[in-house]
Design a protein around this motif. Structure first.
Motif, PDB file in Angstrom:
ATOM      1  N   GLN A 127       0.838  -1.209   0.000  1.00 32.95           N
ATOM      2  CA  GLN A 127       0.000   0.000   0.000  1.00 32.95           C
ATOM      3  C   GLN A 127       0.869   1.254   0.000  1.00 32.95           C
ATOM      4  OE1 GLN A 127      -3.763   0.577   2.173  1.00 32.95           O
ATOM      5  NE2 GLN A 127      -2.612   1.941   3.511  1.00 32.95           N
ATOM      6  N   GLU A 128       1.924   1.241   0.809  1.00 33.57           N
ATOM      7  CA  GLU A 128       2.786   2.412   0.915  1.00 33.57           C
ATOM      8  C   GLU A 128       3.401   2.765  -0.437  1.00 33.57           C
ATOM      9  OE1 GLU A 128       5.277   2.593   4.533  1.00 33.57           O
ATOM     10  OE2 GLU A 128       6.923   2.849   3.104  1.00 33.57           O
ATOM     11  N   LYS A 129       3.923   1.749  -1.129  1.00 39.64           N
ATOM     12  CA  LYS A 129       4.535   1.962  -2.437  1.00 39.64           C
ATOM     13  C   LYS A 129       3.472   2.475  -3.431  1.00 39.64           C
ATOM     14  CE  LYS A 129       7.517  -0.594  -5.688  1.00 39.64           C
ATOM     15  NZ  LYS A 129       6.712  -0.772  -6.910  1.00 39.64           N
ATOM     16  N   ALA A 130       2.313   1.846  -3.400  1.00 37.56           N
ATOM     17  CA  ALA A 130       1.249   2.243  -4.339  1.00 37.56           C
ATOM     18  C   ALA A 130       0.840   3.690  -4.130  1.00 37.56           C
ATOM     19  CB  ALA A 130       0.047   1.319  -4.182  1.00 37.56           C
ATOM     20  N   VAL A 131       0.756   4.106  -2.868  1.00 39.37           N
ATOM     21  CA  VAL A 131       0.336   5.470  -2.555  1.00 39.37           C
ATOM     22  C   VAL A 131       1.413   6.472  -2.988  1.00 39.37           C
ATOM     23  CG1 VAL A 131      -0.061   7.050  -0.622  1.00 39.37           C
ATOM     24  CG2 VAL A 131      -1.263   4.855  -0.713  1.00 39.37           C
ATOM     25  N   LEU A 132       2.675   6.135  -2.751  1.00 43.12           N
ATOM     26  CA  LEU A 132       3.738   7.076  -3.107  1.00 43.12           C
ATOM     27  C   LEU A 132       3.921   7.179  -4.614  1.00 43.12           C
ATOM     28  CD1 LEU A 132       6.370   6.234  -0.347  1.00 43.12           C
ATOM     29  CD2 LEU A 132       4.941   8.286  -0.537  1.00 43.12           C
ATOM     30  N   GLU A 133       3.691   6.082  -5.326  1.00 40.13           N
ATOM     31  CA  GLU A 133       3.935   6.078  -6.776  1.00 40.13           C
ATOM     32  C   GLU A 133       2.688   6.428  -7.585  1.00 40.13           C
ATOM     33  OE1 GLU A 133       5.682   2.312  -7.695  1.00 40.13           O
ATOM     34  OE2 GLU A 133       7.546   2.789  -6.616  1.00 40.13           O
ATOM     35  N   GLY A 134       1.524   6.193  -7.020  1.00 38.66           N
ATOM     36  CA  GLY A 134       0.284   6.406  -7.780  1.00 38.66           C
ATOM     37  C   GLY A 134      -0.077   7.872  -7.886  1.00 38.66           C
ATOM     38  N   GLY A 135      -0.932   8.179  -8.842  1.00 31.73           N
ATOM     39  CA  GLY A 135      -1.418   9.546  -9.010  1.00 31.73           C
ATOM     40  C   GLY A 135      -2.932   9.575  -8.997  1.00 31.73           C
ATOM     41  N   SER A 136      -3.466  10.785  -8.900  1.00 31.29           N
ATOM     42  CA  SER A 136      -4.917  10.955  -8.822  1.00 31.29           C
ATOM     43  C   SER A 136      -5.626  10.305  -9.997  1.00 31.29           C
ATOM     44  CB  SER A 136      -5.261  12.446  -8.797  1.00 31.29           C
ATOM     45  OG  SER A 136      -4.507  13.121  -7.817  1.00 31.29           O
ATOM     46  N   GLU A 137      -4.999  10.390 -11.178  1.00 31.89           N
ATOM     47  CA  GLU A 137      -5.663   9.855 -12.374  1.00 31.89           C
ATOM     48  C   GLU A 137      -5.603   8.336 -12.446  1.00 31.89           C
ATOM     49  OE1 GLU A 137      -4.272  12.347 -15.684  1.00 31.89           O
ATOM     50  OE2 GLU A 137      -4.734  14.087 -14.433  1.00 31.89           O
ATOM     51  N   ASP A 138      -4.919   7.722 -11.496  1.00 36.95           N
ATOM     52  CA  ASP A 138      -4.920   6.255 -11.398  1.00 36.95           C
ATOM     53  C   ASP A 138      -6.075   5.755 -10.534  1.00 36.95           C
ATOM     54  OD1 ASP A 138      -2.471   6.200 -12.809  1.00 36.95           O
ATOM     55  OD2 ASP A 138      -1.383   6.589 -10.949  1.00 36.95           O
ATOM     56  N   THR A 139      -6.849   6.675  -9.956  1.00 35.99           N
ATOM     57  CA  THR A 139      -7.964   6.246  -9.100  1.00 35.99           C
ATOM     58  C   THR A 139      -9.267   6.264  -9.883  1.00 35.99           C
ATOM     59  OG1 THR A 139      -8.679   8.433  -8.280  1.00 35.99           O
ATOM     60  CG2 THR A 139      -6.815   7.391  -7.152  1.00 35.99           C
ATOM     61  N   ASP A 140     -10.204   5.446  -9.460  1.00 33.13           N
ATOM     62  CA  ASP A 140     -11.580   5.674  -9.883  1.00 33.13           C
ATOM     63  C   ASP A 140     -12.569   5.194  -8.830  1.00 33.13           C
ATOM     64  OD1 ASP A 140     -11.853   3.000 -10.304  1.00 33.13           O
ATOM     65  OD2 ASP A 140     -12.202   3.149 -12.450  1.00 33.13           O
ATOM     66  N   ARG A 141     -13.809   5.537  -9.042  1.00 27.57           N
ATOM     67  CA  ARG A 141     -14.850   5.329  -8.038  1.00 27.57           C
ATOM     68  C   ARG A 141     -15.901   4.389  -8.603  1.00 27.57           C
ATOM     69  NH1 ARG A 141     -16.789   7.149  -3.573  1.00 27.57           N
ATOM     70  NH2 ARG A 141     -15.150   8.649  -3.102  1.00 27.57           N
ATOM     71  N   SER A 142     -16.194   3.301  -7.879  1.00 25.94           N
ATOM     72  CA  SER A 142     -17.203   2.345  -8.330  1.00 25.94           C
ATOM     73  C   SER A 142     -17.581   1.448  -7.157  1.00 25.94           C
ATOM     74  CB  SER A 142     -16.660   1.477  -9.471  1.00 25.94           C
ATOM     75  OG  SER A 142     -15.797   0.477  -8.952  1.00 25.94           O
ATOM     76  N   SER A 143     -18.457   0.477  -7.440  1.00 24.75           N
ATOM     77  CA  SER A 143     -18.823  -0.513  -6.430  1.00 24.75           C
ATOM     78  C   SER A 143     -18.132  -1.847  -6.661  1.00 24.75           C
ATOM     79  CB  SER A 143     -20.346  -0.726  -6.435  1.00 24.75           C
ATOM     80  OG  SER A 143     -21.003   0.419  -5.940  1.00 24.75           O
ATOM     81  N   VAL A 144     -17.193  -1.890  -7.622  1.00 21.57           N
ATOM     82  CA  VAL A 144     -16.611  -3.173  -8.016  1.00 21.57           C
ATOM     83  C   VAL A 144     -16.008  -3.919  -6.830  1.00 21.57           C
ATOM     84  CG1 VAL A 144     -14.721  -4.216  -9.340  1.00 21.57           C
ATOM     85  CG2 VAL A 144     -16.235  -2.549 -10.432  1.00 21.57           C
ATOM     86  N   VAL A 145     -15.200  -3.226  -6.031  1.00 21.79           N
ATOM     87  CA  VAL A 145     -14.529  -3.914  -4.924  1.00 21.79           C
ATOM     88  C   VAL A 145     -15.543  -4.409  -3.896  1.00 21.79           C
ATOM     89  CG1 VAL A 145     -12.944  -3.613  -2.985  1.00 21.79           C
ATOM     90  CG2 VAL A 145     -12.346  -2.704  -5.244  1.00 21.79           C
ATOM     91  N   ASP A 146     -16.536  -3.585  -3.598  1.00 24.18           N
ATOM     92  CA  ASP A 146     -17.555  -4.012  -2.627  1.00 24.18           C
ATOM     93  C   ASP A 146     -18.301  -5.250  -3.105  1.00 24.18           C
ATOM     94  OD1 ASP A 146     -17.015  -1.953  -0.823  1.00 24.18           O
ATOM     95  OD2 ASP A 146     -18.345  -0.567  -1.877  1.00 24.18           O
ATOM     96  N   ILE A 147     -18.602  -5.284  -4.396  1.00 23.45           N
ATOM     97  CA  ILE A 147     -19.301  -6.458  -4.931  1.00 23.45           C
ATOM     98  C   ILE A 147     -18.396  -7.680  -4.833  1.00 23.45           C
ATOM     99  CG2 ILE A 147     -20.344  -7.450  -7.010  1.00 23.45           C
ATOM    100  CD1 ILE A 147     -20.972  -4.490  -7.860  1.00 23.45           C
ATOM    101  N   ALA A 148     -17.126  -7.509  -5.218  1.00 18.11           N
ATOM    102  CA  ALA A 148     -16.188  -8.640  -5.169  1.00 18.11           C
ATOM    103  C   ALA A 148     -15.988  -9.135  -3.739  1.00 18.11           C
ATOM    104  CB  ALA A 148     -14.856  -8.245  -5.789  1.00 18.11           C
ATOM    105  N   HIS A 149     -15.926  -8.189  -2.806  1.00 19.00           N
ATOM    106  CA  HIS A 149     -15.733  -8.559  -1.394  1.00 19.00           C
ATOM    107  C   HIS A 149     -16.998  -9.127  -0.761  1.00 19.00           C
ATOM    108  CE1 HIS A 149     -12.021  -5.785  -0.477  1.00 19.00           C
ATOM    109  NE2 HIS A 149     -11.696  -6.891  -1.117  1.00 19.00           N
ATOM    110  N   GLU A 150     -18.141  -8.969  -1.427  1.00 16.23           N
ATOM    111  CA  GLU A 150     -19.442  -9.329  -0.838  1.00 16.23           C
ATOM    112  C   GLU A 150     -19.550  -8.704   0.552  1.00 16.23           C
ATOM    113  OE1 GLU A 150     -19.795 -13.607  -1.199  1.00 16.23           O
ATOM    114  OE2 GLU A 150     -19.466 -13.518  -3.366  1.00 16.23           O
ATOM    115  N   SER A 151     -19.194  -7.401   0.600  1.00 21.08           N
ATOM    116  CA  SER A 151     -19.032  -6.723   1.880  1.00 21.08           C
ATOM    117  C   SER A 151     -20.343  -6.221   2.462  1.00 21.08           C
ATOM    118  CB  SER A 151     -18.101  -5.524   1.705  1.00 21.08           C
ATOM    119  OG  SER A 151     -18.699  -4.568   0.840  1.00 21.08           O
ATOM    120  N   GLY A 152     -21.376  -6.167   1.642  1.00 19.28           N
ATOM    121  CA  GLY A 152     -22.639  -5.643   2.124  1.00 19.28           C
ATOM    122  C   GLY A 152     -22.752  -4.127   2.093  1.00 19.28           C
ATOM    123  N   TRP A 153     -21.707  -3.434   1.624  1.00 26.86           N
ATOM    124  CA  TRP A 153     -21.774  -1.968   1.530  1.00 26.86           C
ATOM    125  C   TRP A 153     -22.981  -1.566   0.690  1.00 26.86           C
ATOM    126  CZ3 TRP A 153     -19.908   2.667   3.101  1.00 26.86           C
ATOM    127  CH2 TRP A 153     -18.784   2.670   3.938  1.00 26.86           C
TER     128      TRP A 153
END
Lengths: 320, 320
Positions: free
Chosen positions: B208-234
Motif C-alpha cells: 500500500q505504501e509503495k502504491a500510494v507514493l507512486e500512484g497519481g490521482s488519475e490512477d484512481t476511480d470510483r465504483s462498487s466493483v470492490v464491494d461487490i467482489a468482497h461481498e461486503s454488504g456496503w
C-alpha cells in the motif's frame, strides 16, 4: 481590491472570468462581465456559424470598452473563425478541449493573451509547453464538457506545474467563497460558468433560466449521452455535465446501446426541436445549489468580488 | 496559530482531522495525529472484530494524552462496539454512512462530541436535525467510500445549512492549500485521509505504501466493483474510490454482471489473499498527486498547519 497575477496580466479589476459557454455566453453576457470588472469570454465554441459569431462580436464591441476575450473548442473550431475574432482586438483567447497548437500562430501574431484550459495532467503539461499566458484548471465539478479530475485536488497540482504562469480554477465555483478557495489552492482567480447562467444577459431563454434557478447540484450528472444523441462529434474523453432528464437517466449507463440506436437519437432530437422540456439540455455544474437568484451579470461580478474579499479576510482573522 | 470553531470545540491545536479509514487508521496513526495537534480518529469502520478494536484502543491510550476520537460506519457497526470505545473516553465520535440515530443515546451519555459525516444534502439535513456538534462534508474527491458531490461545491452549501455548527471539508485535500481552501469555503478545518496513508504509522504494509507514493490521482476511480467482489454488504449508494486495477477496469461498467458471477468474485478474493498486487485494494483519493513522500504523522500535522497559515497569508496579501 484583490490583485493577482491574473488581474495584472489581463488588466481587469477582479479575479473572475466568465466561462465561454457555447449557447449561453453570447456577446451581451461577455460584455456585461467585462463591464463589471471581470474578464468576459464569448463562447464561440465549435464556431459552426460564423454569421452568429459576427453578430455576437458586434454586441461585445457595442457593449464594452474593457478587456474581453473569446473561447474556442480545439477539436472543432476552424482557424479562420479565430482569425475573424482576432480582428476585433480581444484581450484574450481561450483554447480548450484539444490540441492548441494549430491556433498558436494566429494568437501570437495578435496582442491577445493565450489562455489554455486543461482537464488533466497531460493537458496541463501541453499548456505549459506551448507557453500559455494563463492556464485554466477545470474540474469535473464543472457544468458542460469536462474531464474527471476533481477541482479541489487538481488546482494545486496545476499551480505547481504552471510555476510563474497564472492559473484560474474552474468547476463547482459560484460565489466568493469559491473564488477565495481558488486563491488558497494557489490559483490567481476563478472562471465561473453556471453562476452566470442566472443572469438576464445569458442566452438560453426562459426554460433554461427556470431550470437553473430551480435545479440543484444533485440533479446534474456527467455522461456522453447528450453528445451521442446530438451526433455532435464531441470526443468521448470529455463528457458533459447537465441537468438529468428521463432521457439521460435511461441511457447513462448504456451509452454503447445509444450509439447503435439511431431511432432513439432521432426521437430525442425531434423532442428537443419541439421544445419538450424533458428533452431540453441544460448544461450546469456542481455549484448549482448556490445559484438561486437572477442578477445582472455586471452586478454579479462585483458581488462575487466583495464576497471573495470577505472570505479572505475571514480566513485571515482565524490566524493569531 | 489558526483558531476555528472546530479547534475550540475539540480542544485541538490545528484545524486538521484524520479520516478514520478502515484498515489504515489504527491506534498508532490516530495517536500520532493527535500528538501533532490534530484530531486523530481511529478507523473502527464496520467493527467486525471487537478484539482488534480493543488492541487499537490500547495503542491510542499508550500513544497520546491529547484529544482523540473514533469513526464508525452506521450501516454496519454494532452499538456495543461504540459503547466499548466510549469507555475509553474519546473526545469525539464520528458517525458516517447511514442513519446516526441508533447511536445517539450512547454518544450523548458520554462527553464525546458528535461528528456526523455527510455526502449529500439529505444526509446534511439529518446531521443538523440530530444535533451534530461537527459536520464533515465529504466530496466524491475522497478516497474510499463516498457519494457523488464534488467537494468544492458541496462544502459551502453544507456550511450554509449548518449555521452555527462547525464544518470540516473532506475529499481531495492533502496539504495546507487545501485546508486553507476549506476555510475559504466556510468550513472550520479539513479531514484528510489519503495524505496520512503515506506515514510510517498507517496500517496497510509496504504494498500500500509503495502504491500510494507512486500512484497519481488519475490512477484512481470510483465504483462498487470492490464491494461487490468482497461481498461486503456496503450499500451501493456509497461507492469506493481506489487505485485502478485490471480487475476494476474489467468490471467497472459491468457491475451487474459481477453481481451475478460468483466465480469471478471468488477468484478476486483468492488473488487478494495470495497478495497478488493486481488484486490489492488501495483506497485513495483525488489528492494522491500531492502525496509523494513518507512523513511521520505528527510532523505532517505541523507541516500542513504551517502551509495552511502560509496560504491564508498569501491570499490576504492579495487584498489591497
Amino acid at each position: 481590491m484583490l490583485t493577482t497575477r491574473f488581474t495584472a496580466r489581463l488588466g481587469v479589476e477582479h479575479p473572475v472570468a466568465l466561462a465561454p459557454m457555447g449557447g449561453a455566453a453570447g456577446g451581451a453576457l461577455a460584455a456585461a462581465v467585462s463591464n463589471g470588472g471581470g474578464l468576459g469570454l464569448l463562447g464561440v465554441g465549435s464556431a459552426k456559424d460564423p454569421a452568429w459569431v459576427e453578430r455576437e462580436l458586434d454586441l461585445v464591441a457595442q457593449g464594452t470598452d474593457r478587456p474581453w476575450g473569446a473561447g474556442f473548442q480545439c477539436w472543432a473550431a476552424p482557424v479562420r473563425v479565430l482569425e475573424q475574432v482576432l480582428e476585433r482586438g480581444p484581450a484574450a483567447i481561450m483554447l480548450a478541449f484539444g490540441d492548441p497548437r494549430p491556433y498558436l500562430d494566429a494568437v501570437r501574431r495578435s496582442d491577445a493573451a493565450l489562455i489554455v484550459m486543461v482537464t488533466d495532467l497531460a493537458e496541463a503539461h501541453t499548456a505549459v509547453e506551448v507557453g500559455a499566458d494563463v492556464i485554466v484548471a477545470q474540474g469535473t465539478d464543472a457544468g458542460g464538457h469536462g474531464g474527471s479530475r476533481g477541482t479541489i485536488g487538481f488546482v494545486p497540482v496545476v499551480a505547481d506545474l504552471a510555476g510563474d504562469v497564472p492559473v484560474l480554477a474552474a468547476g463547482g465555483i459560484a460565489d466568493g467563497r469559491g473564488v477565495a478557495a481558488a486563491l488558497a489552492l494557489g490559483a490567481d482567480g476563478a472562471l465561473l460558468g453556471t453562476r452566470f447562467l442566472a443572469t438576464p444577459e445569458a442566452l438560453g431563454g426562459p426554460v433554461q433560466e427556470k431550470a437553473v434557478l430551480e435545479g440543484g447540484s444533485e440533479d446534474t450528472d456527467r455522461s456522453s449521452v447528450v453528445d451521442i444523441a446530438h451526433e455532435s462529434g464531441w470526443p468521448a474523453r470529455w463528457t458533459g455535465r447537465a441537468l438529468r432528464t428521463p432521457f439521460s437517466d435511461r441511457w447513462r449507463l448504456h451509452e454503447d446501446a445509444l450509439r447503435s440506436d439511431p431511432a432513439a437519437r432521432a426521437e430525442f432530437r425531434a423532442a428537443e426541436e419541439r421544445g419538450d422540456p424533458d428533452a431540453t439540455v441544460v448544461w450546469a455544474g456542481e455549484s448549482l445549489d448556490l445559484v438561486t437568484d437572477l442578477v445582472p451579470a455586471a452586478d454579479l461580478v462585483g458581488v462575487i468580488a466583495g464576497e471573495t474579499e470577505a472570505a479572505v479576510r475571514r480566513s485571515a482573522g482565524a490566524v493569531r
